[in-house]
Design an enzyme around this catalytic site. Structure first.
Site, short mmCIF file in Angstrom:
data_model
loop_
_atom_site.label_atom_id
_atom_site.label_comp_id
_atom_site.label_asym_id
_atom_site.label_seq_id
_atom_site.Cartn_x
_atom_site.Cartn_y
_atom_site.Cartn_z
N CYS A 230 37.00 8.86 16.64
CA CYS A 230 37.85 8.06 15.63
C CYS A 230 39.10 7.57 16.62
O CYS A 230 39.51 8.20 17.45
CB CYS A 230 38.12 9.34 14.58
SG CYS A 230 39.52 8.85 13.50
N HIS A 231 39.97 6.71 15.66
CA HIS A 231 41.29 6.22 16.43
C HIS A 231 42.12 7.41 16.96
O HIS A 231 42.48 7.23 17.86
CB HIS A 231 41.91 5.23 15.67
CG HIS A 231 41.26 3.89 15.81
ND1 HIS A 231 40.49 3.15 14.72
CD2 HIS A 231 41.27 3.27 16.94
CE1 HIS A 231 40.26 2.00 15.30
NE2 HIS A 231 40.61 1.87 16.67
N GLU B 250 35.81 14.59 14.40
CA GLU B 250 34.70 14.07 13.54
C GLU B 250 33.30 14.57 13.97
O GLU B 250 32.83 14.25 14.92
CB GLU B 250 34.44 12.52 13.40
CG GLU B 250 35.45 12.03 12.31
CD GLU B 250 34.92 10.54 12.25
OE1 GLU B 250 35.85 9.86 11.76
OE2 GLU B 250 33.97 10.06 12.55
N CYS C 170 43.33 26.83 2.80
CA CYS C 170 43.34 28.46 2.79
C CYS C 170 42.87 28.93 1.63
O CYS C 170 42.93 30.18 1.45
CB CYS C 170 44.85 28.80 3.52
SG CYS C 170 46.05 28.63 1.94
N CYS D 213 47.03 24.65 -2.22
CA CYS D 213 45.46 24.91 -2.38
C CYS D 213 45.36 25.15 -3.85
O CYS D 213 44.19 25.09 -4.32
CB CYS D 213 45.17 25.95 -1.34
SG CYS D 213 44.95 25.29 0.25
N CYS E 199 47.74 21.73 2.38
CA CYS E 199 47.73 23.20 2.62
C CYS E 199 48.90 23.55 3.55
O CYS E 199 49.19 22.86 4.64
CB CYS E 199 46.20 23.72 3.30
SG CYS E 199 46.12 25.29 3.73
N ARG F 4 47.63 22.88 7.54
CA ARG F 4 47.67 21.23 7.41
C ARG F 4 47.74 20.82 8.82
O ARG F 4 47.95 21.61 9.66
CB ARG F 4 49.11 21.05 6.87
CG ARG F 4 49.40 19.50 6.47
CD ARG F 4 50.90 19.32 6.00
NE ARG F 4 50.94 20.00 4.64
CZ ARG F 4 52.08 19.97 4.23
NH1 ARG F 4 53.22 19.35 4.52
NH2 ARG F 4 52.28 20.60 3.03
N CYS G 239 36.31 12.65 8.73
CA CYS G 239 37.74 12.32 8.86
C CYS G 239 37.70 10.92 8.42
O CYS G 239 37.93 10.74 6.99
CB CYS G 239 38.00 12.14 10.06
SG CYS G 239 39.65 11.26 10.35
P1 NAD Z 1 41.18 0.05 12.73
O1 NAD Z 1 41.94 -0.09 13.86
O2 NAD Z 1 39.85 0.04 13.23
O3 NAD Z 1 41.29 -0.95 11.52
C1 NAD Z 1 42.78 -1.39 11.24
C2 NAD Z 1 42.51 -3.08 10.91
O4 NAD Z 1 43.86 -3.40 10.19
C3 NAD Z 1 41.91 -3.88 11.99
O5 NAD Z 1 40.89 -4.58 11.69
C4 NAD Z 1 43.32 -4.83 12.05
O6 NAD Z 1 42.83 -6.00 12.56
C5 NAD Z 1 43.88 -4.79 10.68
N1 NAD Z 1 45.28 -5.09 10.61
C6 NAD Z 1 46.08 -4.66 11.42
N2 NAD Z 1 47.70 -5.18 11.01
C7 NAD Z 1 47.28 -5.90 9.76
C8 NAD Z 1 48.01 -6.66 9.22
N3 NAD Z 1 49.43 -6.70 9.39
N4 NAD Z 1 47.49 -7.10 7.97
C9 NAD Z 1 45.93 -7.08 7.87
N5 NAD Z 1 45.34 -6.59 8.64
C10 NAD Z 1 45.74 -5.71 9.65
O7 NAD Z 1 41.82 1.62 12.24
P2 NAD Z 1 41.02 2.59 11.44
O8 NAD Z 1 40.24 3.71 11.96
O9 NAD Z 1 40.19 2.02 10.07
O10 NAD Z 1 42.20 3.13 10.55
C11 NAD Z 1 43.03 2.51 9.67
C12 NAD Z 1 44.41 3.57 9.51
O11 NAD Z 1 44.28 4.55 8.61
C13 NAD Z 1 45.19 4.00 10.75
O12 NAD Z 1 46.53 3.56 10.55
C14 NAD Z 1 44.65 5.24 10.83
O13 NAD Z 1 45.81 6.02 11.64
C15 NAD Z 1 44.93 5.61 9.51
N6 NAD Z 1 44.38 7.08 8.98
C16 NAD Z 1 45.06 7.69 8.06
C17 NAD Z 1 44.51 8.72 7.51
C18 NAD Z 1 45.23 9.78 6.45
O14 NAD Z 1 44.94 10.67 6.06
N7 NAD Z 1 46.37 8.87 5.68
C19 NAD Z 1 43.21 9.31 8.37
C20 NAD Z 1 42.59 8.71 9.13
C21 NAD Z 1 43.29 7.49 9.48
ZN ZN Z 2 46.53 26.27 1.85
#
Ligand code: NAD
Ligand code: ZN
Length: 386
Positions: A54-55, A77, A106, A112, A120, A124, A184
């Protein structure tokens, strides 16, 4: 009784396994023999069968905007099987199938106990912590030198030790090479739509960012019965792939001189009913909020922004009855809710195969990093033990 005691003793020993160690920021992972200590109080040792990249793993491996914590075993993941349990663990036993999750439940704290929160207090996500909560020590070592954990999961190892509160016990019939992606990103996007944006049947939904998280949010909109799903991305290569996820229309902000929120308002007679932002870019967050219809529109932020980003909009946009929300892990509680997301896949309500674009053996884990750095595909499954 004697036999049982010796079995327990043997399970409570360290094991020597293969793990991919990140010794330094941005340097290829090295496959090493690592000693994994037995699980301590409220901990579980699991055998990882499949993990995916994952990223977030890549961000912490690059460690550009984060605290560098090395040497470390990354990975969060995954799918695995319980091998042994530590003191106090009653709800899991050897042989149970589990998904480790980077944040926990927890079941005791105010979050929770709240029906609304999954944040959590005890478990967290903590990206700076490289040790177990119980004794502030690592369970991984090489020649006695500790190797740090990552978000309590460290799944780039054949065996890992996880707090019981970060493990979702799932249907043993679920194929772990598919459902591991629910640990994830996919649950995050899906839950952002189903649990937080909650589009009505026949409504319109805009998804900003068509990576794995955004496409999972689109999958949620499809499951909820949205009739228009508008995908917004700066990368036109994403559009072809997104068709498989029920995205009906595409907007590339680069193709227009005016702000994308105005383009969407024109397409939808005043704005979409719901929007879900999955880019992590502040401009997209503002557009995602400003493109929802006044009176009822709801925008949900999912992407993790740059630490200095500031969200700027006119308060009138809120007074005109638009709602702005944010969500963490799709508002799912890992232990209580993730087993039912796995069931959605088992019932064929949710499709996971289309998220899995690549597979590599564990020995070639660095290839998964290369694919992600090149922006190729969505999820690469890493097969352990190969
Ligand atoms: P990814 O990099 O695969 O996809 C992001 C996409 O957004 C890309 O295709 C990119 O071209 C596009 N993009 C970038 N800037 C843009 C803009 N201004 N307008 C339109 N499109 C744009 O990333 P991913 O793995 O799908 O994750 C997406 C986001 O979710 C990340 O910021 C990641 O950190 C976040 N995330 C959050 C949680 C959470 O719990 N809140 C959990 C996991 C991931
Ligand atoms: Zn908890």
């Amino acid at each position: 009784m004697q036999r049982r005691k010796s079995l327990v003793r043997c399970l409570m020993m360290s094991v020597n396994v293969t793990a991919a160690v990140a010794w330094e920021a941005g340097k290829p992972l090295v496959i090493e023999e690592v000693e994994v200590a037995p699980p301590q109080k409220m901990e579980v040792r699991i055998k990882i069968l499949f993990t995916s990249l994952c990223h977030t793993d890549v961000y912490f491996w690059e460690a550009k905007g984060q605290n560098p914590v090395f040497p470390r075993i990354l990975g969060h993941e995954a799918g695995g099987v319980v091998e042994s349990v530590g003191e106090g663990v009653t709800e899991l036993q050897p042989g149970d199938h589990v998904l480790p999750v980077f944040t926990g439940e927890c079941k005791e704290c105010a979050h929770c106990k709240s029906e609304e929160s999954n944040m959590c207090d005890l478990l967290r996500i903590n990206t700076d912590r490289g040790v177990m909560i119980h004794d502030q020590k690592s369970r991984f070592s090489i020649n006695g030198k500790p190797i740090f954990h990552f978000v309590g999961t460290s799944t780039f190892s054949e065996y890992t030790v996880v707090h019981v509160g970060c493990l979702a016990k799932i249907n043993p019939l679920a194929p772990l090479d598919k459902v591991c992606v629910l640990s994830c990103g996919i649950s995050t996007g899906l839950g952002a739509t189903l649990n937080v944006a909650k589009p009505k049947k026949g409504s319109s939904v805009a998804i900003f960012g068509l990576g794995a998280v955004g496409l999972a949010a689109a999958e949620g909109a499809r499951i909820a019965g949205a009739s228009r799903i508008i995908g917004v991305d700066l990368n036109a290569n994403r559009f072809e792939l997104a068709k498989k996820f029920g995205v009906t229309e595409f907007v590339n902000p680069k193709d227009y001189k005016k702000p994308v929120q105005e383009v969407i308002a024109e397409m939808t007679n005043g704005g979409v009913d719901r929007s879900v932002e999955c880019t992590g870019h502040i401009d997209a967050m503002i557009s995602a909020f400003e493109c929802v219809h006044d009176g009822w529109g709801v925008a949900v932020l999912v992407g993790v922004p740059h630490k200095d980003a500031v969200f700027k909009t006119s308060p009138l946009n809120l007074l005109n009855e638009r709602t702005l929300k944010g969500t963490f892990f799709g508002n799912y509680k890992p232990r209580s809710d993730i087993p039912s997301v796995v069931e959605k896949y088992m019932n064929k309500e949710l499709e996971l195969e289309k998220f899995i674009t690549h597979e590599v053996p564990f020995s070639e884990i660095n290839k998964a990093f290369d694919l992600m750095l090149k922006g190729e595909g969505l999820r690469c499954i890493i097969r352990m033990g190969e």
